[in-house]
Design a protein around this motif. Structure first.
Motif, PDB file in Angstrom:
ATOM      1  N   ALA A 105       0.833  -1.771   0.029  1.00 40.44           N
ATOM      2  CA  ALA A 105      -0.091   0.087   0.195  1.00 40.44           C
ATOM      3  C   ALA A 105       0.691   1.632  -0.300  1.00 40.44           C
ATOM      4  O   ALA A 105       0.673   2.641  -0.616  1.00 40.44           O
ATOM      5  CB  ALA A 105      -0.720   0.211   1.078  1.00 40.44           C
ATOM      6  N   ASN A 128       2.516   2.103  -3.550  1.00 38.84           N
ATOM      7  CA  ASN A 128       1.855   2.215  -4.096  1.00 38.84           C
ATOM      8  C   ASN A 128       1.326   3.768  -4.259  1.00 38.84           C
ATOM      9  O   ASN A 128       1.371   4.784  -4.908  1.00 38.84           O
ATOM     10  CB  ASN A 128      -0.496   1.370  -4.224  1.00 38.84           C
ATOM     11  CG  ASN A 128       0.208   0.135  -5.194  1.00 38.84           C
ATOM     12  OD1 ASN A 128       1.045   0.074  -6.133  1.00 38.84           O
ATOM     13  ND2 ASN A 128      -0.582  -0.845  -4.355  1.00 38.84           N
ATOM     14  N   MET A 129       1.313   4.591  -3.433  1.00 37.62           N
ATOM     15  CA  MET A 129       1.526   5.787  -2.804  1.00 37.62           C
ATOM     16  C   MET A 129       2.232   6.455  -3.045  1.00 37.62           C
ATOM     17  O   MET A 129       2.009   7.256  -3.551  1.00 37.62           O
ATOM     18  CB  MET A 129       0.585   6.146  -0.948  1.00 37.62           C
ATOM     19  CG  MET A 129      -0.639   4.683  -1.288  1.00 37.62           C
ATOM     20  SD  MET A 129      -0.892   5.046   1.320  1.00 37.62           S
ATOM     21  CE  MET A 129      -1.698   6.750   1.013  1.00 37.62           C
ATOM     22  N   TYR A 163      -2.906  10.878  -4.691  1.00 40.61           N
ATOM     23  CA  TYR A 163      -2.416  10.836  -3.428  1.00 40.61           C
ATOM     24  C   TYR A 163      -2.156  12.365  -2.313  1.00 40.61           C
ATOM     25  O   TYR A 163      -3.617  12.466  -1.800  1.00 40.61           O
ATOM     26  CB  TYR A 163      -1.065   9.996  -3.233  1.00 40.61           C
ATOM     27  CG  TYR A 163      -2.313   8.476  -2.615  1.00 40.61           C
ATOM     28  CD1 TYR A 163      -2.897   7.811  -2.494  1.00 40.61           C
ATOM     29  CD2 TYR A 163      -1.076   7.909  -3.835  1.00 40.61           C
ATOM     30  CE1 TYR A 163      -3.248   6.477  -2.953  1.00 40.61           C
ATOM     31  CE2 TYR A 163      -1.835   6.425  -4.615  1.00 40.61           C
ATOM     32  CZ  TYR A 163      -2.576   5.596  -3.948  1.00 40.61           C
ATOM     33  OH  TYR A 163      -3.394   4.701  -3.938  1.00 40.61           O
ATOM     34  N   GLN A 197      -5.275   1.282   1.190  1.00 42.28           N
ATOM     35  CA  GLN A 197      -5.060   3.221   1.198  1.00 42.28           C
ATOM     36  C   GLN A 197      -5.563   4.027   1.812  1.00 42.28           C
ATOM     37  O   GLN A 197      -5.044   4.774   1.751  1.00 42.28           O
ATOM     38  CB  GLN A 197      -4.562   2.432  -0.169  1.00 42.28           C
ATOM     39  CG  GLN A 197      -3.218   1.687  -1.621  1.00 42.28           C
ATOM     40  CD  GLN A 197      -3.284   1.835  -2.590  1.00 42.28           C
ATOM     41  OE1 GLN A 197      -3.728   2.255  -3.094  1.00 42.28           O
ATOM     42  NE2 GLN A 197      -2.850   0.263  -3.383  1.00 42.28           N
ATOM     43  N   SER A 240     -13.508   5.000   0.350  1.00 39.14           N
ATOM     44  CA  SER A 240     -12.443   4.074  -0.884  1.00 39.14           C
ATOM     45  C   SER A 240     -13.362   1.898  -0.607  1.00 39.14           C
ATOM     46  O   SER A 240     -12.899   1.292  -1.306  1.00 39.14           O
ATOM     47  CB  SER A 240     -11.212   3.385  -0.224  1.00 39.14           C
ATOM     48  OG  SER A 240     -11.144   3.668   1.589  1.00 39.14           O
TER      49      SER A 240
END
Lengths: 258, 1397
Positions: B8, B11-12, B19, B371, B441
């Motif tokens: 997570a 990815n961010m 983000y 996330q 989310s």
């Protein structure tokens, strides 16, 4: 009795030397108003340590076969029986639960794709380690095994690199290492050399042969008939049907002479 | 770190820009949400604090009901209060007493003083300082802001004798009174202490240190009248005239002859928080009850009712704020969902891979959710912190405006700026923000985890069969959207209309809530429905917009059209976000601009004139004075009267004495000529052809009434309908105490029923749309009706109280005290005045009464030594008529078998019977109809007593402390001659009190007194005084010869009372020595009395004549002569008190007052005469004639009370003054002059304002609302624009491969830019124009939902400027936000792009 136990109860006795047997496997797709038969009553048996190559032109159903065998997609009919306990007890993949599918992919099947399929955000080491982490393996064991595997494929020095920092061949080798990390029953490789140059392809094929010699079972689909020659058996798939099968085992140096 | 968390985070990190932008939107929305919550909390605390400071911080009052004047020592209850949880401070005060106060030291009590309440506080007590609030100080000698600190002031002339007074008292004392001036106060029982009521210079001098507004602190002293009524922004209500002094001075002023030093009569408790007050009250009540001390403790909760009002007000404020906070949150959720959808799509292949290597769906779900959670935690934490800053901005701006508004009104000082941060609010903000982000989310994460692996790995494999479901799904969605619109519309149709109120007030809250639902929520539902339906119809709209933009898009037209709709869900969310924010902005703008456009009409409707001035009451004759002031064009006085109307046998409305009711009918009494000229904007609903002039003519000419539209609608009333209208002609109280206590038991409402015809139905008349602001509207619904002054005066004139009695007169006693002469009964011979009456032609007939005090007993015990027993004529003829012709009393009860419907008819018999009033029954609850009472007859025999001949008990006490020694006999002075009492003084005067006790077995009258003193030339003069028990003053009997020793005999005035019920006669010898320089003395030699002794013993009242009670009449009221007795000196506002017994005149003259009986009726001595004149208008003339003739012909002084003129004048009082100023004259200047005119005449103005003031104040308020709403919505638009930017960025990035393909087939870079920016532009404009469309509809519905005829006049306005700015802003944002992705896309390497997976 829960679903998993119910499915397990339907296990059947098979020859312990068989890793996987496929019976009358049929798969169709509907695109718009037309139906395409991707696989038509395909039968196949793979034994332990056997390296099988399936060749065929584009659209012949090779990838569909890999997807079905890899529990990524499911056939319309037929059976895919895996020797799930390696002692001759087989279970049809179609009877398995989602959880059993997940376990199959995690522990019994090593998948290798044409486009390497590495997580760009993870290093080579982390990519290889990922299935073991998901399987909650002991960290010490993980470290030892991942390092050994990376050493085996010759990437020990580059294990902290991200996929973007690796060449295509290196990435594919990382993919192979990842596929092997949980000691699968079989390695399913979908055009593993499709994106690679000849030299890199040779190196990858050498790795496959090494694996085969080490007792790993491998099923590789490719449209490249030349590299298929290194496999024990070469099966030709056309329009979803096996139309021919021949023995291979040609040494790799005879295929690519540098 | 777990693998999911690791993935997570990675990815961010990889996609940090999107983000970060998402987190920024989350921060903004959470900050807005938290900000409004903090503002709400801060307002709440500020309101409570304001109440504490402005209305007194005391939360609970404690009184003892079962002790004389309620005195108690703190130790009696302190321990019972200290231990109660939440009690923070306890203080003790003195209240409930009245004193006389004067602004001059050269006047007298009657003419130059006013009666006022006194409040004593222990100003140095720590707890008292805690409890003391901050009054609204109008004038002060110092900068101190609390009463406690002000009372610390030491004045150079009066020392610690300083005083704080209320504004209304200031006006009563004289408008020019200011801080630092002196006032003179007559202490309680002052006469006994040597203060002369006739000389204010002898009173205690105090310096005024501050003048405070009536609201607030004063309320904390009066449990019967707690602060709730005073809580209005405009200062209506209040504690009334009052003074505040320190506790020692309070004791000096109120204790009188008693000494209660160290004692208090009021306990005041402060509680640590307002929410605990009711439980603390309960605990204190229980603790005090457990004391079982017979004190009957009364515990009053001063705050809980305010709390309810604050909670209601705050709930509205919170709702409005929350709506905006929630809008921001909803936007944030939509934005996050959108971003997650894109992220989900972007990470699809990785998701497939993740699962392909063995990850489960739940692990995939967790990966995405993590996330969202991480973003949520970061965004919410930063947002929660930022909420403080947002709240700071909102609160500071709002508070500043409110403070400036309230400061202009001058009634309420809002507490200082203080942002309140409650942990609970911060936690709520954090949790709501986090939950929202997680919620946003959840769905995309779930969808991502459920997507088949094969489709993730190979998007070409996506199945088209899902499209089959769309048909039904779309139908359901269309139905849902339509249902939203329908429910909004239905809500608007069926929800009761809001009240006419604009500002929230405690009375109008219920209606306000319903109005809020209609004006706010129903249009929002419609708005949601419209946007919903437009989202579903986005395809054709898109086509239209793309067609409009085809010159710009050129070759990419088709591509853009398809691309916009390619990811329908994502596009819809972005579209909704933009449409929703813009629609809210436009909707609110439509509403606020419409209100702003209607300000002129609103103010015109509200004011009706250039100046409105509201008074408690003012004579209508002021109109001329007000009109004569410079700059005044015209003036109209309006009276607001209460009425009830009978519809279908039910009386709608309420009486003035009802405390609980749901409907109020207000009768507005208008000057029709002025209304015709000035109130021209009046909207007449029916008859449609009627003009204002015709309508005013109609109500002037007959018993016609105008009603408002709401009343007509609610009760299905039409023009021409006849209605019985019960007019209230005013409430009268039995006595002044009842008035001050609002004691409705002792009140009476005069009503009269008139049949009236509805002549017109109006929507509103200018100036009458919001009577609740004027403080005259009550609870529930209120309807306006209108009649003319002509008709109202006729009604008031015809139905004056007092029946046939126009004038009542009596002869004044001449005690030497003019005030008490007014209330002291006096016997006079009727024949001396009868000829005078007959000589005045307009006097048609009259009657006489024998009405005096006398003891009354029941069951062998005296129940009252001073009941009024009145003999009334029941069967007379000629000019001297029966009382029947004069009264209009109502019998509330009568004994069966006695014939008659009036008191006079019941008493028209020879039997020993009587009728009593309700107060008699209230005072003697065990007595009722059929019971017998005995009445002491005034029959006395003369007894002359020689010195030493009778065992009277005497006591002589030197007066106060002006003596050095006493020797000789101080008791039983009259036991024998040569008693010899020597009394030595060293002051300029000496005084000796002598109390003679006449044993009270019989009643006595003092006839004369003889005193002999030794020759003593050390004094210049000696005088003898006697105490009149009814006036409480010493009357001078004459000088005692101090040169020659002889008997000095003085006769007592037989009309005066000197012997009190326990038989005490109080004498005082005063000696003076102007040149004292050493001791001098007084020696009494002997004292003897002549008395008349009753032939009846008070010990055995069974022998008194017995009367059976056969009827009870209504309690007495100020203006009802039938119950009028000698206490009714209402010129002074003195107690009428009631407690009267009415008997037949024959019984009075033969049995009870036989000493006053003459040879015939004309020669009887009587105490009062009731007179009937020919016309009410002539009463004043006859009164003046009578007054002159009585004085010059009969002699003495006479009191003549004109019962009709005053009543008529009171009934026709004006409460509400409308003033129109001349062109070019500033209304504020005129207002000042008018205020001076009214206040100079001693009348209190409740509030006053001008059109220019109201207009500017109202504009300030509207601007404030616009500032807050637009400010909040602009934040929301920023969120939407960020969302749009992200949408543009992400969709472009997601289409990298396609862009490569387009470039590879020959599309130019410009083409790519047009395609990408065109997409963003079209989507943005689609959203904006949808928002504008939906917003205009929403705003228009809100405008439509405003109550018709209500306070707010709205003129439907489209906010073109806002729309222009909005469109421009969006265009700039779109161009800027799409520039980067479009350029990025155009500059992509074609090979890299096409190779993108």
């Amino acid at each position: 009795m829960n679903k998993e136990r119910r499915a397990t109860a339907k296990m059947i006795k098979i020859d312990p030397s068989i890793v996987l047997t496929v019976q009358d496997l049929t798969k169709t797709y509907t695109i718009g108003n037309s139906t395409i038969t991707a696989l038509n009553k395909v039968n196949l048996t793979i034994r332990k340590g056997e390296f099988i190559a399936i060749v065929g032109p584009s659209g012949s159903g090779k990838t569909t076969l890999i997807n079905c065998l890899g529990a990524l997609d499911f056939p319309d009919s037929g059976k895919i029986i895996y020797n799930v306990d390696a002692k001759g007890m087989g279970l049809d993949i179609m009877l398995m639960t989602n959880k059993q599918h997940k376990k199959m992919r995690l522990r019994k099947i090593g998948l290798i794709f044409q486009f390497y399929n590495l997580f760009p955000i993870l290093t080579a080491y982390e990519n290889v380690e990922l299935p073991m982490v998901i399987d909650k393996k002991d960290p010490k064991l993980r470290k030892e095994k991942v390092k050994n595997l990376l050493k085996r494929i010759g990437l020990e020095e580059r294990m902290e690199h991200l996929p973007t920092q690796l060449s295509g061949g290196e990435q594919q080798r990382v993919t192979i290492a990842r596929a092997l990390v949980n000691d699968p029953l079989i390695i399913l490789a979908d055009e593993p050399t499709g994106e690679l140059d000849t030299e890199t392809t040779t190196n990858i094929m050498k790795i496959f042969l090494d694996l085969k010699n080490a007792g790993e079972s491998i099923l590789m689909v490719t449209h490249n008939r030349r590299i298929a020659e290194v496999a024990d058996r070469i099966i030709t798939l056309t329009d979803g049907e096996f139309i021919s099968e021949k023995n291979g085992g040609k040494p790799i140096k005879e295929i690519y002479k540098f | 770190m777990g693998v999911i968390l690791k993935l997570a985070f990675r990815n961010m990190k990889r996609r940090k820009v999107r983000y970060i932008l998402t987190i920024i939107t989350l921060v903004i929305s959470v900050a807005l949400f938290g900000g409004v919550l903090i503002v709400s909390d801060s307002f709440n605390v500020m309101m409570l604090k304001t109440i504490d400071e402005q209305l007194g911080t005391a939360d609970i009052l404690i009184r003892s009901a079962n002790s004389t004047d309620g005195w108690f020592e703190p130790d009696e209850i302190n321990s019972e209060l200290e231990d109660v949880r939440h009690v923070e401070s306890i203080a003790y005060r003195i209240s409930g007493f009245n004193v006389y106060i004067s602004a001059t030291n050269s006047g007298n009590q009657v003419e130059n003083s006013t009666r006022t309440g006194i409040y004593g506080i222990d100003h140095q007590d720590v707890d008292e300082r805690e409890l003391g609030g901050k009054p609204f100080i109008l004038d002060s000698v110092s900068n101190e802001d609390t009463i406690e600190k002000l009372l610390e002031y030491t004045h150079e002339d009066t020392g610690d004798k300083v005083i704080v007074i209320s504004e209304s008292l200031k006006i009563q004392l004289g408008k020019n009174l200011k801080a630092n001036d002196s006032v003179w106060v007559l202490p309680n029982d002052g006469e006994f202490l040597g203060y002369d009521p006739l000389n204010t210079g002898t009173w205690l001098e105090y310096s005024v240190v501050a003048i405070i507004r009536d609201i607030g602190e004063g309320k904390d002293f009066d449990p019967e009248n707690p602060s709730e009524s005073a809580m209005t922004m405009i200062g209506v209500g209040g504690g009334g005239p009052g003074i505040f002094v320190n506790i020692n001075n309070a004791h000096e002023l109120v204790d009188g002859t008693e000494n209660h030093t160290g004692e208090y009569n009021l306990g005041v408790v402060g509680v640590d928080n307002i929410y605990s007050v009711s439980s603390v009250v309960e605990n204190i009540e229980n603790n005090l009850e457990d004391l079982n001390d017979g004190r009957n403790w009364k515990v009053n909760d001063l705050k809980s009712s305010n709390l309810e009002m604050i909670n209601t007000t705050m709930s509205i404020l919170e709702t409005v704020f929350l709506i905006f906070g929630l809008v921001a949150l909803i936007l944030s959720i939509i934005l996050m969902m959108n971003i997650f959808n894109i992220i989900k799509k972007e990470q699809e292949y990785e998701t497939g891979m993740f699962q392909a290597i063995g990850a489960s769906k739940s692990e995939t779900f967790k990966l995405f959710l993590t996330q969202g959670t991480v973003m949520g935690i970061i965004g919410t934490t930063l947002g929660t912190i930022s909420s403080y800053f947002i709240s700071y901005v909102i609160f500071s701006v709002t508070l500043q405006t409110i403070q400036s508004i309230t400061a202009q009104f001058g009634g309420l000082s809002i507490s200082n700026f203080e942002i309140v941060l409650y942990p609970a609010t911060l936690i709520t903000t954090f949790i709501v923000g986090l939950v929202s982000s997680i919620f946003a989310s959840l769905y995309p994460s779930w969808k991502a985890s459920r997507k088949p692996i094969i489709e993730c790995l190979n998007p070409i494999e996506e199945k088209s069969k899902r499209e089959k479901k769309h048909y039904w799904k779309r139908i359901i969605l269309f139905i849902s959207g339509s249902l939203l619109i329908s429910s909004g519309v239905l809500l608007m149709i069926f929800t009761p209309e809001a009240t006419t109120a604009f500002m929230p007030s405690a009375q109008s809250m219920p209606g306000m809530d319903q109005g809020m639902v209609v004006t706010m929520f129903a249009p929002i539902l419609v708005l949601f429905g419209i946007i919903w339906l437009i989202v579903l119809s986005i395809k054709p709209l898109n086509k239209v917009f793309v067609a409009l933009f085809s010159p710009y898009l050129r070759k990419t037209r088709l591509l853009t059209e398809k691309n916009i709709l390619r990811h329908r869900k994502r596009t819809s969310l972005t579209f909704t976000m933009i449409a929703l924010t813009t629609s809210f902005l436009i909707g609110m703008s439509v509403m606020m601009d419409s209100i702003r456009a209607g300000i002129g009409t609103t103010i015109d409707d509200f004011m009706g004139a250039d100046i409105r001035l509201y008074t408690f009451n003012t004579p209508r004759s002021f109109e001329e004075g007000l009109l004569n002031q410079s700059g005044v064009d015209d003036v109209m006085g309006v009276s607001h009267q209460n009425a009830q109307i009978q519809i279908n046998n039910d009386w709608i409305g309420h009486s003035l004495l009802d405390r609980e009711y749901n409907t109020t009918i207000m009768v507005n009494v208008l000057d029709t000529e002025k209304a015709k000229e000035h109130l021209t904007k009046t909207t007449i609903i029916s008859p449609t052809t009627m003009t204002l002039i015709e309508m005013m003519e109609e109500i002037k000419m007959g018993n016609n009434i105008i009603i408002d539209e709401n009343f007509a609608d609610d009760y299905n009333l039409n023009v021409g309908r006849n209605l019985s209208v019960r007019f209230s002609l005013g409430t009268t109280y039995a006595n002044l105490t009842a008035i001050l206590d609002t004691d409705d038991y002792n009140a009476h409402e005069d009503t009269f029923i008139v049949n009236m015809t509805i002549t017109a139905i109006i929507r509103s008349i200018q100036g009458f749309s919001s009577l609740d602001l004027l403080g005259v509207q009550g609870e529930g619904k209120s309807y306006n009706t209108f009649i003319s002054w002509e008709i109202y005066e006729e009604i008031a004139n015809k139905n004056l109280p007092g029946g046939g009695t126009d004038l009542v007169f009596r002869q004044l006693t001449q005690t030497g005290n003019p005030m008490f002469d007014l209330v002291q009964p006096n016997w006079f011979t009727f024949s001396t005045v009868e000829s005078i009456l007959n000589g005045i032609s307009g006097i048609e007939y009259y009657t006489t009464r024998m009405d005096y005090y006398t003891p009354v007993s029941y069951n062998g015990s005296v129940i009252d030594y001073a009941s009024s027993v009145a003999g009334i004529h029941t069967n007379s003829s000629g000019n001297l008529r029966s009382d029947l012709y004069f009264g209009n009393n109502n019998l509330v009860s009568q004994k069966l078998g006695y014939v008659g419907s009036t008191m006079e008819e019941l008493l028209n018999t020879t039997e020993n019977i009587c009728v009593v009033d309700e107060i008699f029954i209230k005072n003697n609850p065990t007595i009722g109809i059929g019971d017998n009472i005995t009445i002491f007859p005034h029959q006395f025999n003369l007894e002359t007593i020689s010195a030493g001949g009778f065992p009277y008990i005497t006591t002589a006490i030197p007066y106060i402390n002006n003596y050095t020694s006493v020797s000789g006999t101080t008791t039983d002075l009259i036991f024998s001659d040569d008693v010899y009492l020597s009394y030595v003084s060293n002051r300029e005067w000496l005084a000796l009190n002598i109390t003679v006790n006449l044993l009270p077995t019989n009643l006595y009258k003092a006839i004369n007194v003889t005193i002999e003193t030794s020759v003593n030339t050390t004094v210049d003069s000696l005088e003898l005084e006697v105490l009149n028990i009814y006036t409480n003053t010493f009357e001078n009997l004459g000088p005692i010869n101090n040169i020659i020793e002889n008997n000095n005999t003085f006769n007592f005035n037989l009309n005066h009372y000197y012997v009190d019920p326990i038989g005490d006669l109080k004498l005082r010898i005063i000696g003076r020595n102007s040149t004292y320089n050493g001791n001098y003395n007084l020696t009494i030699d002997s004292l003897k009395l002549g008395v008349a002794k009753s032939i009846y013993s008070t010990i055995t009242p069974d022998f008194w004549p017995k009367f059976e009670i056969i009827g009870i009449i209504e309690a007495p009221t100020l203006y009802n002569t039938e119950k009028y007795n000698w206490y009714a000196g209402f010129e002074l506002g003195y107690d009428i008190s009631g407690n009267s017994i009415f008997i037949n005149y024959e019984k009075a003259r033969n049995v009870i007052y036989s000493d006053y009986r003459g040879s015939d009726y004309s020669n009887d001595m009587v105490t009062s005469v009731l007179v009937h004149c020919d016309h009410p208008e002539n009463i004043t003339t006859y009164k003046n004639l009578l007054l002159q003739n009585l004085h010059f012909i009969a002699g003495g002084y006479w009191s003549i009370i004109d019962l009709k003129s005053l009543t008529l004048s009171i009934r026709t009082n004006v409460y509400d003054w409308f003033t129109w100023v001349e062109v070019g004259v500033h209304d504020e200047d005129v207002l000042e002059e008018q205020i001076n005119y009214i206040e100079d005449r001693g009348y209190l103005i409740i509030f006053a304002f001008t059109k220019s003031f109201m207009s500017s104040t109202f504009r300030t308020m509207i601007n404030l609302i616009v500032f807050i709403t637009n400010g909040l919505l602009i934040f929301a638009i920023i969120i939407a624009m960020i969302g749009l930017t992200l949408h543009s960025l992400l969709t472009t990035m997601a289409r990298r491969r396609e862009i490569g393909m387009l470039r590879s087939i020959g599309l130019s870079k410009k083409g790519v830019i047009r395609s990408i920016s065109g997409e963003t532009l079209i989507l943005a404009l689609l959203g904006v124009f949808t928002g504008i469309f939906a917003g205009i509809i929403q705003g228009s519905l809100m405008v439509e939902a405003m109550p018709s005829g209500g306070f707010l006049a709205v003129t439907w306005t489209i906010p073109w400027l806002t729309i222009g700015i909005l469109v421009l802003t969006v265009l700039i944002t779109v161009i800027l936000s799409s520039r980067y992705p479009a350029k990025w896309a155009a500059n992509l390497n074609i090979i890299d792009a096409v190779r993108t997976r």
